[in-house]
Design a protein around this motif. Structure first.
Motif, mmCIF file in Angstrom:
data_model
loop_
_atom_site.group_PDB
_atom_site.id
_atom_site.type_symbol
_atom_site.label_atom_id
_atom_site.label_comp_id
_atom_site.label_asym_id
_atom_site.label_seq_id
_atom_site.Cartn_x
_atom_site.Cartn_y
_atom_site.Cartn_z
ATOM 1 N N TYR A 189 0.818 -1.212 0.000
ATOM 2 C CA TYR A 189 0.000 0.000 0.000
ATOM 3 C C TYR A 189 0.857 1.269 0.000
ATOM 4 C CZ TYR A 189 -3.390 -3.502 1.459
ATOM 5 O OH TYR A 189 -4.160 -4.631 1.516
ATOM 6 N N MET A 190 2.162 1.093 0.048
ATOM 7 C CA MET A 190 3.076 2.220 0.189
ATOM 8 C C MET A 190 3.760 2.497 -1.160
ATOM 9 S SD MET A 190 6.182 2.603 2.952
ATOM 10 C CE MET A 190 6.605 0.874 2.722
ATOM 11 N N PRO A 191 3.591 3.693 -1.725
ATOM 12 C CA PRO A 191 4.216 4.016 -3.004
ATOM 13 C C PRO A 191 5.710 4.296 -2.853
ATOM 14 C CG PRO A 191 3.038 5.916 -2.185
ATOM 15 C CD PRO A 191 2.752 4.794 -1.226
ATOM 16 N N ASN A 192 6.360 4.439 -3.990
ATOM 17 C CA ASN A 192 7.805 4.571 -4.026
ATOM 18 C C ASN A 192 8.333 5.741 -3.197
ATOM 19 O OD1 ASN A 192 10.465 3.870 -5.236
ATOM 20 N ND2 ASN A 192 10.239 5.899 -6.145
ATOM 21 N N GLU A 193 7.720 6.909 -3.336
ATOM 22 C CA GLU A 193 8.242 8.085 -2.629
ATOM 23 C C GLU A 193 8.106 7.937 -1.111
ATOM 24 O OE1 GLU A 193 3.872 8.912 -3.077
ATOM 25 O OE2 GLU A 193 5.436 8.131 -4.407
ATOM 26 N N LEU A 201 0.654 13.907 0.212
ATOM 27 C CA LEU A 201 -0.778 13.610 0.304
ATOM 28 C C LEU A 201 -1.160 12.574 -0.742
ATOM 29 C CD1 LEU A 201 -2.353 17.176 0.781
ATOM 30 C CD2 LEU A 201 -1.846 15.484 2.543
ATOM 31 N N ALA A 202 -0.523 12.662 -1.906
ATOM 32 C CA ALA A 202 -0.812 11.719 -2.988
ATOM 33 C C ALA A 202 -0.401 10.293 -2.636
ATOM 34 C CB ALA A 202 -0.109 12.168 -4.270
ATOM 35 N N SER A 203 0.449 10.135 -1.620
ATOM 36 C CA SER A 203 0.819 8.781 -1.182
ATOM 37 C C SER A 203 -0.385 8.066 -0.582
ATOM 38 C CB SER A 203 1.956 8.852 -0.164
ATOM 39 O OG SER A 203 3.066 9.559 -0.675
ATOM 40 N N ASP A 204 -1.203 8.810 0.146
ATOM 41 C CA ASP A 204 -2.444 8.235 0.689
ATOM 42 C C ASP A 204 -3.395 7.845 -0.433
ATOM 43 O OD1 ASP A 204 -1.614 8.534 3.306
ATOM 44 O OD2 ASP A 204 -2.741 10.382 3.659
ATOM 45 N N ILE A 205 -3.432 8.654 -1.496
ATOM 46 C CA ILE A 205 -4.318 8.357 -2.630
ATOM 47 C C ILE A 205 -3.903 7.038 -3.270
ATOM 48 C CG2 ILE A 205 -5.174 9.176 -4.851
ATOM 49 C CD1 ILE A 205 -6.017 10.827 -2.354
ATOM 50 N N TYR A 206 -2.604 6.815 -3.381
ATOM 51 C CA TYR A 206 -2.099 5.555 -3.924
ATOM 52 C C TYR A 206 -2.650 4.377 -3.120
ATOM 53 C CZ TYR A 206 1.306 1.959 -5.308
ATOM 54 O OH TYR A 206 1.898 0.806 -5.765
ATOM 55 N N ALA A 207 -2.581 4.465 -1.809
ATOM 56 C CA ALA A 207 -3.043 3.375 -0.957
ATOM 57 C C ALA A 207 -4.531 3.112 -1.125
ATOM 58 C CB ALA A 207 -2.726 3.692 0.508
ATOM 59 N N LYS A 251 -4.988 6.469 -12.321
ATOM 60 C CA LYS A 251 -4.411 7.739 -11.894
ATOM 61 C C LYS A 251 -4.104 7.721 -10.394
ATOM 62 C CE LYS A 251 -4.884 12.737 -12.210
ATOM 63 N NZ LYS A 251 -5.592 13.874 -12.842
ATOM 64 N N MET A 252 -4.947 7.067 -9.614
ATOM 65 C CA MET A 252 -4.719 6.986 -8.176
ATOM 66 C C MET A 252 -3.432 6.226 -7.852
ATOM 67 S SD MET A 252 -8.594 6.264 -6.746
ATOM 68 C CE MET A 252 -8.249 6.552 -5.009
ATOM 69 N N VAL A 253 -3.130 5.193 -8.639
ATOM 70 C CA VAL A 253 -1.980 4.341 -8.322
ATOM 71 C C VAL A 253 -0.815 4.564 -9.282
ATOM 72 C CG1 VAL A 253 -3.456 2.582 -7.271
ATOM 73 C CG2 VAL A 253 -2.849 2.379 -9.686
ATOM 74 N N HIS A 254 -0.792 5.704 -9.954
ATOM 75 C CA HIS A 254 0.324 6.001 -10.866
ATOM 76 C C HIS A 254 1.638 5.917 -10.098
ATOM 77 C CE1 HIS A 254 2.683 7.935 -14.004
ATOM 78 N NE2 HIS A 254 1.627 7.854 -14.798
ATOM 79 N N TYR A 255 2.661 5.401 -10.771
ATOM 80 C CA TYR A 255 3.953 5.206 -10.111
ATOM 81 C C TYR A 255 4.510 6.508 -9.559
ATOM 82 C CZ TYR A 255 8.770 3.709 -9.318
ATOM 83 O OH TYR A 255 9.986 3.436 -8.743
ATOM 84 N N HIS A 256 4.414 7.589 -10.323
ATOM 85 C CA HIS A 256 4.967 8.866 -9.867
ATOM 86 C C HIS A 256 3.876 9.717 -9.231
ATOM 87 C CE1 HIS A 256 7.193 12.671 -9.803
ATOM 88 N NE2 HIS A 256 8.280 11.909 -9.902
ATOM 89 N N PHE A 257 4.158 10.232 -8.065
ATOM 90 C CA PHE A 257 3.140 10.958 -7.300
ATOM 91 C C PHE A 257 2.591 12.183 -8.032
ATOM 92 C CE2 PHE A 257 7.141 12.922 -6.012
ATOM 93 C CZ PHE A 257 6.847 14.281 -6.056
ATOM 94 N N SER A 258 3.401 12.798 -8.886
ATOM 95 C CA SER A 258 2.955 14.011 -9.580
ATOM 96 C C SER A 258 1.829 13.726 -10.564
ATOM 97 C CB SER A 258 4.124 14.667 -10.311
ATOM 98 O OG SER A 258 4.608 13.829 -11.357
ATOM 99 N N GLN A 259 1.666 12.465 -10.966
ATOM 100 C CA GLN A 259 0.632 12.084 -11.926
ATOM 101 C C GLN A 259 -0.644 11.589 -11.245
ATOM 102 O OE1 GLN A 259 1.191 12.645 -15.287
ATOM 103 N NE2 GLN A 259 2.997 13.624 -14.371
ATOM 104 N N ARG A 260 -0.638 11.549 -9.926
ATOM 105 C CA ARG A 260 -1.835 11.118 -9.191
ATOM 106 C C ARG A 260 -2.711 12.313 -8.837
ATOM 107 N NH1 ARG A 260 1.778 8.666 -4.878
ATOM 108 N NH2 ARG A 260 3.088 7.261 -6.137
ATOM 109 N N TYR A 261 -3.891 12.019 -8.290
ATOM 110 C CA TYR A 261 -4.691 13.071 -7.662
ATOM 111 C C TYR A 261 -3.892 13.569 -6.466
ATOM 112 C CZ TYR A 261 -8.393 11.000 -10.477
ATOM 113 O OH TYR A 261 -9.126 10.516 -11.526
#
Length: 488
Positions: A189-193, A201-207, A251-261
């Motif tokens: 549930y934890m993104p790369n960054e 904040l976008a890290s939470d969106i990834y999860a 978009k929520m789980v995009h690898y790079h945080f800048s491309q997420r919500y």
């Protein structure tokens, strides 16, 4: 283990609830308050007890406790912080006890959720997360085990904010500097960054997006496939979903945080665009008929129930009000010269059984009683949160077939309106009785939720109007208005 101990001469530890690398959680009772109410006590202990480490730990602990106190007062879906203190070099949080089960009970391997069920789940999570993000606070550990489904009202409660756990990870590096040695977050549930200790904040969106895909696939995140070149998750080949939802999840789980919500609010607004109608995760649909001045088919009479497991579309949560008209009261209409039709009900009227201490299983916010788990055919009881009356519940008792109300049943709305009779593919269809909370009722034939065929409407003053109905209107007297909200 602290079981049996009394902390701060006030909080007696009753039992161990769980623990891990970051600390331990206990159920405790407050000896200073009447009836000794129960709370949750979380213990956090730095790995190293050097004075420098404890000084940093105190500062972090105070800051994060302040955030938790603030958030708990902003939303009832975040546990309130009741106390925080240090004792013998260990740090403690006392929080509101949430009676419920975490989402790992609902999101299980091998069980694939429907698209609409996932949309509703994501909305529920994002709505409470948005409150956190509005304070520019990152949760840092969004996962099913940190999302509780409260038994009292079925709402999602967000628990275990990750930042507090930094206290546990404090240590001293080779230069003698106090640093945090633990990465906050959970694998899968934890993104790369965030893994690189730079959460956004976008890290939470990834999860949250990962949870949505997990529910759709019925797999743990560790089983997801990834593109070896881009790091993006490959999941659409395993499930059929609409292009809109797929785009949102990607978009929520995009690898790079800048491309997420970039916040929960932004993701929530995008998710709401998936459907033009409000969604709520219930296994039925209430559709209220829009009325005109000439023919008003209102509320209790105009309810159409369309059942589709995991989906509810509500066209209007406001009850239509009758438009004044000289022909809209039974006092001013011609009473029938022929005898009222004799309508005999097919389904027996039975008392709703008590649900106290009954076992149930849950899908979304809907509870299923007396049905084998994950079986949607049989006879049982469903309790469902009502969209108009937020803290109240609707209830269905009766027969279910192929994920729809079929056969005899009783549906009681939170406001007191009730239908007893036959259902077909989720509609009021066949013979039945509709009873309004104000005492008015209709007994007769229904087709797709409307009066169709012989039937009798009786006002709460005892006046009756009967005959042949068509699409909710009485033939020969089509200007009559019938409403649960208006007395005659």
């Amino acid at each position: 283990m602290l079981t049996g101990k009394v902390l701060r001469n006030r909080y007696r530890i009753l039992k161990f609830l769980g623990g891990g690398a970051f600390g331990e959680t206990y159920l405790a009772e407050d000896l200073d308050l009447p009836n000794h109410p129960q709370f949750v006590v979380k213990q956090l202990k730095p790995k190293i007890s050097q004075a420098e480490v404890l000084q940093v730990a105190r500062r972090l602990f105070e800051n994060e406790a302040r955030y938790l106190y603030q958030l708990g007062n902003l939303s009832p879906q975040i546990p309130k912080l009741l106390a925080h203190f240090e004792e013998n070099g260990e740090f403690y949080l006392v929080q509101e006890f949430v009676d419920g089960d975490d989402l790992s009970v609902e999101i299980i391997p091998g069980k694939k959720w429907s698209e609409q069920a996932v949309i509703q789940l994501l909305q529920e999570i994002l709505e409470v997360l948005a409150i956190v993000h509005q304070q520019n606070i990152i949760h840092r550990d969004i996962k099913p085990k940190n999302l509780m489904r409260r038994k009292e009202d079925g709402k999602i409660v967000l628990i275990d904010f990750g930042a507090v756990k930094e206290v546990k990870g404090l240590g001293v590096d080779t230069q003698g500097q106090v640093t945090s040695t633990i990465v906050i977050g959970s694998n899968g549930y934890m993104p790369n960054e965030q893994a690189n200790s730079k959460p956004k904040l976008a890290s939470d969106i990834y999860a949250v997006g990962i949870i949505g895909i997990q529910a759709l696939l019925g797999k743990f995140p560790q089983e997801f496939q990834e593109d070896p070149k881009t790091g993006e998750i490959i999941w659409q080949t395993e499930v059929n979903v609409s292009k809109k939802l797929a785009n949102i999840l990607n978009k929520m789980v995009h690898y790079h945080f800048s491309q997420r919500y970039q916040s929960a609010d932004e993701a929530l607004q995008a998710l709401k665009s998936v459907s033009s109608k409000p969604l709520s995760f219930l296994p039925f649909t209430i559709k209220k008929i829009i009325s005109t001045q000439k023919t008003l088919i209102s509320s209790c009479l105009g309810i159409v129930v369309l059942i589709s497991l995991g989906t509810i579309l509500v066209n209007s949560v406001n009850r239509p009000k009758p438009i004044p008209n000289s022909n809209t009261t039974l006092n001013n209409v011609n009473m029938p010269t022929e005898p009222l039709p004799d309508v005999k009900l097919v389904c027996p009227e039975t008392n709703s059984p008590s649900l106290d201490n009954k076992k149930y299983w849950v899908v979304g916010r809907t509870r299923y009683y007396n049905l084998p788990e994950n079986k949607f055919t049989g006879k049982g009881t469903l309790t469902l949160p009502n969209n108009q009356y937020k803290e109240a519940w609707d209830r269905y008792d009766g027969e279910i077939k192929d994920n729809k109300f079929n056969g005899c049943g009783s549906y009681r709305f939170a406001n007191g309106d009730r239908y007893i009779g036959q259902f077909e593919n989720g509609f009021y269809q066949g013979k039945g009785k509709l009873i309004c909370k104000n005492g008015q009722k209709f007994i007769g034939n229904f087709k797709k939720g409307l009066f169709e065929g012989e039937g009798i409407f009786t006002s709460n003053k005892g006046l009756s109007k009967g005959g042949l109905w068509e699409e909710g209107k009485l033939k020969g007297d089509e200007n009559i208005t019938v409403s649960c909200d208006t007395t005659y």
